[in-house]
Design a protein around this motif. Structure first.
Motif, mmCIF file in Angstrom:
data_model
loop_
_atom_site.group_PDB
_atom_site.id
_atom_site.type_symbol
_atom_site.label_atom_id
_atom_site.label_comp_id
_atom_site.label_asym_id
_atom_site.label_seq_id
_atom_site.Cartn_x
_atom_site.Cartn_y
_atom_site.Cartn_z
ATOM 1 N N MET A 183 -15.494 -22.796 -27.135
ATOM 2 C CA MET A 183 -16.671 -22.826 -26.258
ATOM 3 C C MET A 183 -16.319 -23.355 -24.870
ATOM 4 S SD MET A 183 -18.928 -21.341 -27.959
ATOM 5 C CE MET A 183 -17.576 -20.430 -28.740
ATOM 6 N N ARG A 184 -15.375 -24.265 -24.783
ATOM 7 C CA ARG A 184 -14.944 -24.738 -23.462
ATOM 8 C C ARG A 184 -14.221 -23.626 -22.706
ATOM 9 N NH1 ARG A 184 -12.982 -30.702 -25.480
ATOM 10 N NH2 ARG A 184 -15.021 -31.704 -25.351
ATOM 11 N N ARG A 185 -13.407 -22.874 -23.412
ATOM 12 C CA ARG A 185 -12.751 -21.738 -22.760
ATOM 13 C C ARG A 185 -13.795 -20.706 -22.323
ATOM 14 N NH1 ARG A 185 -7.197 -21.513 -24.301
ATOM 15 N NH2 ARG A 185 -6.472 -23.658 -24.009
ATOM 16 N N SER A 198 0.159 -28.834 -19.885
ATOM 17 C CA SER A 198 0.150 -27.928 -18.740
ATOM 18 C C SER A 198 -0.963 -26.899 -18.862
ATOM 19 C CB SER A 198 1.505 -27.219 -18.621
ATOM 20 O OG SER A 198 2.522 -28.145 -18.318
ATOM 21 N N GLU A 199 -1.187 -26.399 -20.073
ATOM 22 C CA GLU A 199 -2.231 -25.410 -20.286
ATOM 23 C C GLU A 199 -3.615 -26.009 -20.028
ATOM 24 O OE1 GLU A 199 -4.240 -21.888 -21.244
ATOM 25 O OE2 GLU A 199 -2.180 -22.303 -20.660
ATOM 26 N N ARG A 249 -8.060 -26.166 -13.887
ATOM 27 C CA ARG A 249 -7.729 -25.827 -12.508
ATOM 28 C C ARG A 249 -7.553 -27.071 -11.646
ATOM 29 N NH1 ARG A 249 -11.293 -22.065 -13.810
ATOM 30 N NH2 ARG A 249 -13.011 -22.600 -12.446
ATOM 31 N N ALA A 250 -6.681 -27.959 -12.140
ATOM 32 C CA ALA A 250 -6.349 -29.147 -11.361
ATOM 33 C C ALA A 250 -5.344 -28.755 -10.289
ATOM 34 C CB ALA A 250 -5.739 -30.216 -12.266
ATOM 35 N N ARG A 251 -5.751 -28.856 -9.062
ATOM 36 C CA ARG A 251 -4.865 -28.531 -7.950
ATOM 37 C C ARG A 251 -4.928 -29.671 -6.936
ATOM 38 N NH1 ARG A 251 -3.560 -25.563 -11.223
ATOM 39 N NH2 ARG A 251 -3.330 -23.309 -11.188
#
Length: 300
Positions: free
Chosen positions: A247-249, A5-6, A12-14
Motif C-alpha cells: 500500500m505504501r508503494r 537504498s531502495e 525520493r530522498a535527494r
C-alpha cells in the motif's frame, strides 16, 4: 538487494545543499523547522543546537545533525546571541574577512514519496552524531565536503548534493546501529541471517505472490517458526508487513504519476481494483482515488 537504498529511492530522498556559511562569533541562525528532514554539518568551529523542549546540545567540528520537522529551532555560537533567519543569512552570504570562527553547512532533503512518513517516523526530532562515532568513510565524506565547499570549480553544487545524500545513508546506519535507537522493522530483520533472504524477496517484488509458506521455504523454516521469528524481529506478522509495504508503494505511485488504478493494483499484486481499494482503505482510511485527489490538491 540493497533494501536501504531502495527505501531511500522510493521515498525520493535527494539532498539539496542550500547554505554553506562562514561566521565570526557571535553568530546565530534560525530555522522554521518546517522541512521534513534537514542536515547540519559543522565543518569548522563549535556551537549549539537549541530546539524547544530539548536541552541545548553542544556541537563540535565534524559533528553531523539530522533534524525532522517541528517547531522552529536555532544553531548558535553561544546561548542568547542574536539569531538571523536562514533565508536572510543565505542572501547575505558569509561574513568577511576570510578568517572565521565557524563554517556551517545546512542541507534539506526532499522526502516526497509515499514511504517518507514511515521512514521519518523512525527518527527523533534531533539526531546528533559525534565526529568520533562516525564510520571512517563517513568522516572522510565530511572532510571532502569541507574541502569542496572551498572550491570554486565547476560541478561543486552537484558534488555537494551527492555527498549530502551519502552522509544521510551513513548517518542512518550509525543511528540505527545504536542499541537505544528506533530503527525500521525491516532493518532489524535484515540483521537476522535467517530472515534477510525473505525480506529481500519481499522488497525486490512486493507484487509477487508471497505466501507465508513460500517465504518460510526461502529461509528453510517451518511456517509457524518463520511467522513467529518474523513477528519478533520485524514487529508485525509477515502478511501485515507485506500488505503495508504494497500500500505504501501504491500510495507513492498514486502521488507521483497518472497510472490507472488497475495498473497500480496489478503492480502491487492485486487482481482487481476492488480488492486493491479494500486493502488501501484499510491502511489509509480513504479510497485510492480520494487519496490521489487529496495529494494533487495539496501539491497545488
Amino acid at each position: 538487494m540493497d533494501v536501504l537504498s531502495e527505501e531511500l529511492s522510493q521515498a525520493r530522498a535527494r539532498g539539496a545543499v542550500f547554505s554553506i556559511l562562514d561566521r565570526r562569533a557571535p553568530w546565530g541562525l534560525g530555522f522554521s523547522g518546517g522541512r521534513a528532514l534537514t542536515a547540519h554539518v559543522l565543518l569548522r568551529g563549535a556551537g549549539l543546537i537549541e530546539v524547544p523542549g530539548i536541552p541545548a546540545l553542544d556541537l563540535a567540528a565534524g559533528d553531523v545533525v539530522l533534524v525532522t520537522a517541528g517547531t522552529p529551532y536555532t544553531l548558535v555560537s553561544a546561548p542568547g546571541v542574536p539569531v538571523e533567519p536562514i533565508g536572510e543569512a543565505r542572501m547575505r552570504g558569509s561574513d568577511e574577512p576570510a578568517v572565521h570562527d565557524a563554517r556551517i553547512l545546512c542541507g534539506a532533503y526532499r522526502m516526497e514519496g509515499g514511504l517518507s512518513e514511515a521512514f521519518l517516523a523512525t527518527l527523533p526530532r534531533v539526531v546528533v552524531l559525534r565526529s568520533g562515532e562516525l564510520e571512517p568513510a563517513h568522516r572522510v565524506l565530511v572532510e571532502v565536503m569541507a574541502t569542496e565547499a572551498d572550491s570554486g570549480e565547476d560541478g561543486r553544487q552537484s558534488i555537494l548534493d551527492r555527498i549530502l545524500d551519502l552522509i544521510l545513508v551513513y548517518s542512518l546506519r550509525t543511528w540505527w546501529g545504536r542499541p537505544d535507537s528506533q530503527c525500521p522493522g525491516w532493518y532489524r530483520g535484515l540483521a537476522d541471517p535467517l530472515l534477510a533472504p525473505a525480506l529481500r524477496a519481499i522488497h525486490r517484488d512486493p507484487g509477487a505472490a508471497h505466501t507465508v509458506d513460500a517465504l518460510a521455504g526461502i529461509v528453510g523454516l517451518s511456517r509457524a517458526a518463520f511467522a513467529a521469528r518474523f513477528r519478533t524481529m520485524v514487529g508485525e506478522p509477515p502478511g501485515r508487513y507485506l500488505t503495508v509495504l504494497r500500500m505504501r508503494r501504491a500510495a507513492d505511485a498514486l502521488t507521483r504519476g497518472e497510472a490507472s488504478l488497475a495498473t497500480i493494483a496489478a503492480g502491487v499484486g492485486y487482481a482487481n481494483e476492488y480488492a486493491f481499494s479494500t486493502a488501501f482503505r484499510r491502511i489509509y482510511g480513504v479510497s485510492p482515488g480520494r487519496w490521489r485527489r487529496r495529494r494533487v490538491t495539496e501539491a497545488d
